[in-house]
Write a protein that holds these residues in place. Structure first.
Motif, PDB file in Angstrom:
ATOM      1  N   HIS A 108       0.761  -1.119   0.168  1.00  0.00           N
ATOM      2  CA  HIS A 108       0.058   0.128   0.008  1.00  0.00           C
ATOM      3  C   HIS A 108       0.901   1.305   0.004  1.00  0.00           C
ATOM      4  O   HIS A 108       1.325   1.683   0.899  1.00  0.00           O
ATOM      5  N   ASP A 109       0.884   1.951  -1.084  1.00  0.00           N
ATOM      6  CA  ASP A 109       1.682   3.285  -1.134  1.00  0.00           C
ATOM      7  C   ASP A 109       1.099   4.010  -2.169  1.00  0.00           C
ATOM      8  O   ASP A 109       0.176   3.411  -3.138  1.00  0.00           O
ATOM      9  N   THR A 110       1.716   5.134  -2.407  1.00  0.00           N
ATOM     10  CA  THR A 110       1.033   5.969  -3.350  1.00  0.00           C
ATOM     11  C   THR A 110       1.912   7.470  -3.777  1.00  0.00           C
ATOM     12  O   THR A 110       2.372   7.755  -2.626  1.00  0.00           O
TER      13      THR A 110
ATOM     14  N   ARG B  93     -12.982  -1.118  -6.985  1.00  0.00           N
ATOM     15  CA  ARG B  93     -12.586  -0.385  -5.974  1.00  0.00           C
ATOM     16  C   ARG B  93     -11.864   0.631  -6.319  1.00  0.00           C
ATOM     17  O   ARG B  93     -10.748   0.470  -7.004  1.00  0.00           O
TER      18      ARG B  93
ATOM     19  N   ASP C 183      -8.670   6.449  -2.043  1.00  0.00           N
ATOM     20  CA  ASP C 183      -8.770   7.901  -1.948  1.00  0.00           C
ATOM     21  C   ASP C 183      -8.189   8.820  -3.021  1.00  0.00           C
ATOM     22  O   ASP C 183      -8.429   9.994  -3.138  1.00  0.00           O
TER      23      ASP C 183
ATOM     24  N   THR D 291      -1.774   9.522   1.610  1.00  0.00           N
ATOM     25  CA  THR D 291      -1.360   8.250   1.427  1.00  0.00           C
ATOM     26  C   THR D 291      -1.884   7.446   2.531  1.00  0.00           C
ATOM     27  O   THR D 291      -1.688   7.816   3.615  1.00  0.00           O
ATOM     28  N   GLY D 292      -2.259   5.941   2.094  1.00  0.00           N
ATOM     29  CA  GLY D 292      -2.606   5.423   3.078  1.00  0.00           C
ATOM     30  C   GLY D 292      -3.744   4.516   2.811  1.00  0.00           C
ATOM     31  O   GLY D 292      -4.107   4.388   1.697  1.00  0.00           O
TER      32      GLY D 292
HETATM   33  C1  SD4 Z   1      -5.289   3.655  -2.016  1.00  0.00           C
HETATM   34  N1  SD4 Z   1      -4.178   5.640  -0.907  1.00  0.00           N
HETATM   35  O1  SD4 Z   1      -5.764   3.267  -3.012  1.00  0.00           O
HETATM   36  C2  SD4 Z   1      -4.039   4.569  -1.805  1.00  0.00           C
HETATM   37  C3  SD4 Z   1      -2.918   3.557  -1.485  1.00  0.00           C
HETATM   38  C4  SD4 Z   1      -2.008   4.413  -0.783  1.00  0.00           C
HETATM   39  O2  SD4 Z   1      -0.364   3.961   0.853  1.00  0.00           O
HETATM   40  O3  SD4 Z   1      -1.729   5.549  -0.628  1.00  0.00           O
HETATM   41  N2  SD4 Z   1      -1.039   3.604  -0.008  1.00  0.00           N
HETATM   42  O4  SD4 Z   1      -5.929   3.308  -0.717  1.00  0.00           O
END
Ligand code: SD4
Length: 317
Positions: A179-181, A209, A212, A232-233
């Motif tokens: 999970h990152d962005t 799906r 955010d 992020t998250g």
């Molecule tokens: C999500 N926010 O699709 C993104 C993934 C993300 O750190 O940011 N991960 O939920």
């Protein structure tokens, strides 16, 4: 600390910061900076969580979410559940600049992108196939379905029994690895702001799906009269609180960027004390800050900064 112009982005994605900084230094706008910075991560497949070849969904497909916002005009372009197109932030910008709309989704977004000249390609790689098959072998953990009734006749996958049998009582397993962005903010020397995000979302998500990241005010927000933020998250949780919008409004009311970031995180914590997430904030004078929810999977949040003082991408935490 204030030395405009400024670029900041989530996570230690240094090549993205450098690309955005280069765009600004070579006369590009803040939108160019955000687009080129995020696009660099899409090419580099930053952490496997931006761009093609990462975070396969329940059926093994990689789909992308992205947005870009012009803090001067308040125009936004966003794409969600984008398929077969690698340059999601580019498509988001095309939505903003070549349509009267704000967000396009799914297959139709991909058709739009092709019409705009973006190349359709398979987003699957050996690596994403491997992640997908490991997930199948590991009884599909984590999965994101609740209250699925077991059906012993099918295997893992949409509404499959393994998914039901191995469900961790609805408990989600989101961590730094799945999970990152990239979320990015650029401010030029005149205080013009832009913000954007790009991600392949969440591994093993239910097809369709949307996280955010492409949601305005959740993944990012920019208003050159107040400030800009990017988050992020765990998007499924975070989007319920519009943390980027909240942080910008707090800065508008006089909060400094660090305090604004902390308040936006605290708001979410009130309801979800152990959510995984972080946010970066900047105001129009080039002050910036960040905050994260300190949980075992995120004890330190790293982000990148480039400004006229450093003239290069510098890691902060
Ligand atoms: C999500 N926010 O699709 C993104 C993934 C993300 O750190 O940011 N991960 O939920």
């Amino acid at each position: 600390h204030t030395s405009l112009p400024l670029v900041i982005n989530t996570w230690p994605f240094k090549s993205a910061t450098a690309a955005a900084w280069h765009a600004l230094q070579s006369g590009g706008s803040v939108l160019d900076a955000v687009e080129e910075g995020c696009a660099r991560c899409e090419v580099d497949q930053c952490d496997g969580t931006v761009g093609f070849g990462g975070s396969p969904d329940e059926t093994g497909e990689t789909t992308l979410d992205a947005m870009i916002m012009n803090g001067n005009s308040m125009e936004v372009g966003a794409v969600a559940d984008l398929r077969r197109i690698k340059n999601a932030i580019g498509v988001a910008r095309a939505v903003m600049e070549r349509t009267e709309h704000t967000m396009l989704v799914g297959e139709s977004a991909s058709v739009f992108a092709e019409n705009m000249g973006f190349v359709a390609e398979d987003l699957t790689t050996n690596e994403s196939l491997n992640v997908f098959s490991q997930w199948l072998k590991g009884n599909c953990q984590p999965n994101y379905r609740k209250n699925v009734s077991p059906d012993p006749s099918t295997s893992c996958g949409p509404y499959g029994p393994k998914a039901a049998q191995t469900q961790c009582n609805g408990e989600r397993q989101v961590n730094i690895h799945s999970h990152d962005t990239i979320g990015m903010i650029a401010v030029d020397k005149d205080g013009h702001m832009a913000a954007g995000t790009s991600t392949n979302g969440l591994s093993h998500k239910v097809p369709g799906r949307v996280g955010d990241s492409p949601i305005i005010g959740a993944g990012a927000y920019a208003d050159s009269s107040a400030g800009a933020a990017a988050a992020t998250g765990d998007g499924d949780i975070m989007m319920r609180f519009l943390p980027s919008y909240l942080a910008v409004e707090l800065m508008r009311n006089g909060a400094d960027p660090s305090a604004a970031c902390k308040s936006a995180i605290s708001r979410i914590k009130r309801h979800y004390s152990d959510f995984f997430g972080a946010i970066i904030c900047a105001n129009t004078t080039g002050h910036y800050g960040a905050a994260c929810n300190r949980v075992p999977s995120l004890t330190e949040f790293h982000y990148m900064v480039a400004d006229s003082e450093s003239d290069t991408a510098v890691l902060k935490s």
